[in-house]
Design an enzyme around this catalytic site. Structure first.
Site, short mmCIF file in Angstrom:
data_model
loop_
_atom_site.label_atom_id
_atom_site.label_comp_id
_atom_site.label_asym_id
_atom_site.label_seq_id
_atom_site.Cartn_x
_atom_site.Cartn_y
_atom_site.Cartn_z
N TYR A 174 -12.45 -0.14 37.98
CA TYR A 174 -13.42 -1.24 38.37
C TYR A 174 -13.41 -2.25 37.37
CZ TYR A 174 -15.92 2.57 40.87
OH TYR A 174 -16.11 3.68 41.81
N LYS A 215 -7.78 13.88 36.24
CA LYS A 215 -6.64 13.81 37.20
C LYS A 215 -5.27 13.92 36.49
CE LYS A 215 -5.61 14.60 41.59
NZ LYS A 215 -5.47 15.78 42.13
N ASP A 219 -10.94 17.01 41.57
CA ASP A 219 -10.67 17.38 42.90
C ASP A 219 -11.52 18.96 42.87
OD1 ASP A 219 -8.60 17.87 41.56
OD2 ASP A 219 -7.21 17.97 43.43
N ASP A 228 -18.87 7.75 39.18
CA ASP A 228 -19.43 7.19 40.23
C ASP A 228 -19.63 8.12 41.40
OD1 ASP A 228 -20.98 5.34 41.86
OD2 ASP A 228 -19.07 4.08 41.99
N ASP A 275 -23.19 10.69 42.61
CA ASP A 275 -23.73 10.77 43.78
C ASP A 275 -23.51 12.01 44.61
OD1 ASP A 275 -24.24 8.01 43.40
OD2 ASP A 275 -23.27 7.36 45.51
#
Ligand code: NAD
Length: 341
Positions: free
Chosen positions: A142, A191, A223, A247, A251
């Site tokens: 970001y 990852k 994942d 992020d 959620d």
């Protein structure tokens, strides 16, 4: 105690939910004999409309001079088509960076009173679900270099994900300290089988874990973590991860509670100055109807009192009041049983 709090109501449902949270702050102020001085400033779309930009230097200064910041949410249809760098969400990223809020704390708790609104099976929710996602907030993709270029007449877009050893270490220490304090295990999510930034993430987390031998520690690929949050959430104590993974996973985790309107968050710096906000956005689809769930914002106030001001009893009083409201069947529409909507 005297505390200065900057209130940024923002856009959409922001003003509605923050107004409810302010009522709670005022109640605590009176009951526990504190003095909360509230200062208000425009932020996000509301600031664009008045000042042409989502975050003014003046607001940054007020935030820096405050003991804490309470934020509603920013964004909405009205500002969707303006240039990316001037959008309301950019104000949020800038404020996080200016206040050096590198640690985002997002608790996920299953409320048995709302079991009917969780999409998970009872066999999963009958085990205790109470974990915290510690998300790195001022680095990663970001904040990396972003550009769209044209090569041979075709557009190519890049978003660069960068992490330094120091950035990873400081968020790792926040997570391990929290695990120690709350007596929880840690799962570091990355990852590392594909990304260089994740390989470094894993290396640093494993190194920190050597200094916290009493904290059970494991690594997990993002994942797999996305699956495990739904299939076996009770295994998690503290989950520490980089900005974008955090992020998305937080959620996802919020739906366990039945509604994103239940999930609070704290963004912390290396001082006691923090910013507290619900994890949801400005919910423009329900704004202005006075039906938004204020619990995430009210629980964010509880986090503020505990984490920035050290007011543990006051924070607990808010948590208990929320539980009591749920026990007494007070509901907003997002957490109502289907047949009562
Ligand atoms: P959102 O979180 O605003 O809404 C997603 C869904 O959840 C909607 O159906 C909404 O009605 C519902 N919802 C959200 N909060 C609720 C609440 N308190 N009570 C009941 N229902 C609630 O996400 P979105 O629709 O993807 O984004 C809307 C805007 O918010 C966009 O402009 C986005 O960029 C912005 N946004 C801001 C923040 C922030 O300010 N921190 C975070 C995420 C998105």
């Amino acid at each position: 105690m005297k505390k200065n709090i900057l209130i940024l109501k923002g856009d959409g449902v922001g003003p509605e939910i923050v107004d409810e949270a302010i009522k709670v702050l005022k109640k605590v102020e009176k009951k526990f004999s504190h003095e909360f001085n509230l200062t208000y400033a425009d932020f996000g779309g509301a600031s664009i409309d008045k000042h042409g930009i989502p975050l003014t230097d003046e607001t940054i200064q007020i935030a820096l001079n405050s003991d804490s910041v309470l934020l509603g949410a920013v964004g909405g249809y009205k500002w969707e088509n303006i240039e990316q760098s001037k959008r309301p969400e950019m104000g949020l990223l800038k404020l996080r960076k200016e206040l050096n809020l590198y640690a985002n704390i997002r608790p996920t708790k299953f409320y048995s009173q709302l079991s009917y609104s969780s999409p998970l099976k009872e066999s999963i929710t009958s085990k205790k679900i109470d974990f915290v996602i510690v998300r790195e907030l001022t680095g990663g993709i970001y904040f990396g270099k972003k550009e769209t270029e044209i090569i041979d007449g075709k557009k190519i877009a890049h978003d660069v994900m960068t992490y330094s050893e120091d950035e990873i270490r400081r968020i790792g220490i926040v997570a391990f300290e929290m695990a120690l304090k709350l007596n929880k295990n840690i799962t570091s999510v990355d990852k590392a089988n594909v990304l260089h930034s994740s390989k470094l993430w894993r290396e640093v987390m494993e190194d920190i874990s050597k200094s916290y031998k009493s904290v059970p520690f494991n690594n997990m690929f993002v994942d797999n973590a996305a699956m495990q949050i739904i299939s076996n959430p009770s295994q998690f104590g503290i989950m520490v991860t980089e900005n974008m993974f955090g992020d998305i996973l937080s959620d996802e985790a919020s739906v366990i509670t039945g509604s994103i309107g239940m999930a609070p968050s704290a963004s912390l710096s290396s001082t006691t100055l923090g910013m507290y906000e619900p994890i949801h956005g400005s919910a423009p689809d329900i704004a202005g109807k006075n039906i938004a769930n204020p619990i995430a914002t009210i629980m964010s106030v509880a986090m503020m009192l505990k984490l920035s001001f050290g007011m543990n009893d006051e924070s607990l009083a808010i948590e208990n009041a929320v539980l009591k409201a749920l026990d007494n069947n007070y509901r907003t529409v997002d957490i109502m049983p289907k047949d009562e909507k």
